[in-house]
Design a protein around this motif. Structure first.
Motif, PDB file in Angstrom:
ATOM      1  N   GLY A 119      -1.361  -4.509  -5.224  1.00  0.00           N
ATOM      2  CA  GLY A 119      -0.534  -3.301  -4.890  1.00  0.00           C
ATOM      3  C   GLY A 119      -1.429  -2.208  -3.989  1.00  0.00           C
ATOM      4  N   VAL A 120      -2.575  -2.619  -3.612  1.00  0.00           N
ATOM      5  CA  VAL A 120      -3.558  -1.491  -3.392  1.00  0.00           C
ATOM      6  C   VAL A 120      -4.118  -2.143  -1.883  1.00  0.00           C
ATOM      7  N   GLN A 121      -4.282  -1.295  -0.828  1.00  0.00           N
ATOM      8  CA  GLN A 121      -4.905  -1.576   0.362  1.00  0.00           C
ATOM      9  C   GLN A 121      -6.557  -1.458   0.207  1.00  0.00           C
ATOM     10  N   GLU A 181      -3.065 -11.597   0.675  1.00  0.00           N
ATOM     11  CA  GLU A 181      -2.455 -12.250  -0.419  1.00  0.00           C
ATOM     12  C   GLU A 181      -3.192 -11.397  -1.857  1.00  0.00           C
ATOM     13  N   ILE A 182      -4.348 -11.013  -1.721  1.00  0.00           N
ATOM     14  CA  ILE A 182      -5.103 -10.358  -2.765  1.00  0.00           C
ATOM     15  C   ILE A 182      -4.330  -8.756  -2.690  1.00  0.00           C
ATOM     16  N   MET A 183      -4.251  -8.137  -1.674  1.00  0.00           N
ATOM     17  CA  MET A 183      -3.780  -7.070  -1.790  1.00  0.00           C
ATOM     18  C   MET A 183      -2.160  -6.936  -2.137  1.00  0.00           C
ATOM     19  N   GLN A 184      -1.468  -7.991  -1.776  1.00  0.00           N
ATOM     20  CA  GLN A 184      -0.041  -8.084  -2.191  1.00  0.00           C
ATOM     21  C   GLN A 184      -0.142  -8.239  -3.545  1.00  0.00           C
ATOM     22  N   ALA A 185      -0.822  -8.930  -4.228  1.00  0.00           N
ATOM     23  CA  ALA A 185      -1.079  -9.077  -5.661  1.00  0.00           C
ATOM     24  C   ALA A 185      -1.337  -7.705  -6.625  1.00  0.00           C
TER      25      ALA A 185
END
Length: 160
Positions: A34-36, A28-32
């Motif tokens: 936009g970074v891996q 969820e954090i990475m989706q928000a």
């Protein structure tokens, strides 16, 4: 949600049920953003979490519905030390409630249990970090409603 929610201290054998929630949180954090930003491995996380719980490094609180054994959410804390904090304090490393169970007070119950744990440990304070991005305004507002205040600064890291 009408069923009663119970907050328990996680046991090492809870790790296989908690680890996928860690993966969901990181996703969820990475989706928000936009970074891996994280490299999640379910098996490694499960083993690491089990070890942290066994060794007492992590205090993990789990939310369960009394009518079913599934873990609906969790909070993970660890003890930190700093002169600025006047001694020992708690860091809330992770807090996650599965999307289907949000807005039912489970996050608040986990925070309340974290505050009680902090008082039992005689910690001077609890600290939590949220990304300073608009995508996390709701998260920041939640923590502020629970009594946290912005302390300033930015969290930095150095990979070793």
């Amino acid at each position: 949600m009408t069923a009663a929610i119970r907050i328990d201290a996680a046991q090492p054998d809870d790790a296989p049920a908690i680890a996928p929630l860690v993966g969901a949180l990181l996703d969820e954090i990475m989706q928000a953003i936009g970074v891996q930003a994280f490299h999640f491995n379910l098996v490694e996380t499960t083993v690491r979490l089990q070890g942290f719980i066994e060794q007492g490094h992590y205090h993990v609180l789990v939310a369960r519905c009394e009518s079913e054994p599934a873990i609906l959410g969790f909070a993970a804390l660890y003890e930190s030390f700093a002169l600025y904090a006047e001694g020992a304090f708690g860091t809330l490393a992770e807090l996650y409630v599965s999307p289907a169970h949000r807005s039912h007070g489970i996050g608040t119950q986990l925070i309340d249990a974290a505050k009680a744990l902090a008082q039992d440990k005689a910690w001077k304070r609890l600290e939590v970090t949220t990304p300073p991005l608009p995508q996390f305004d709701r998260t920041l507002a939640f923590y502020e409603r629970e009594g946290f205040s912005v302390a300033g600064g930015k969290k930095l890291k150095l990979a070793l």
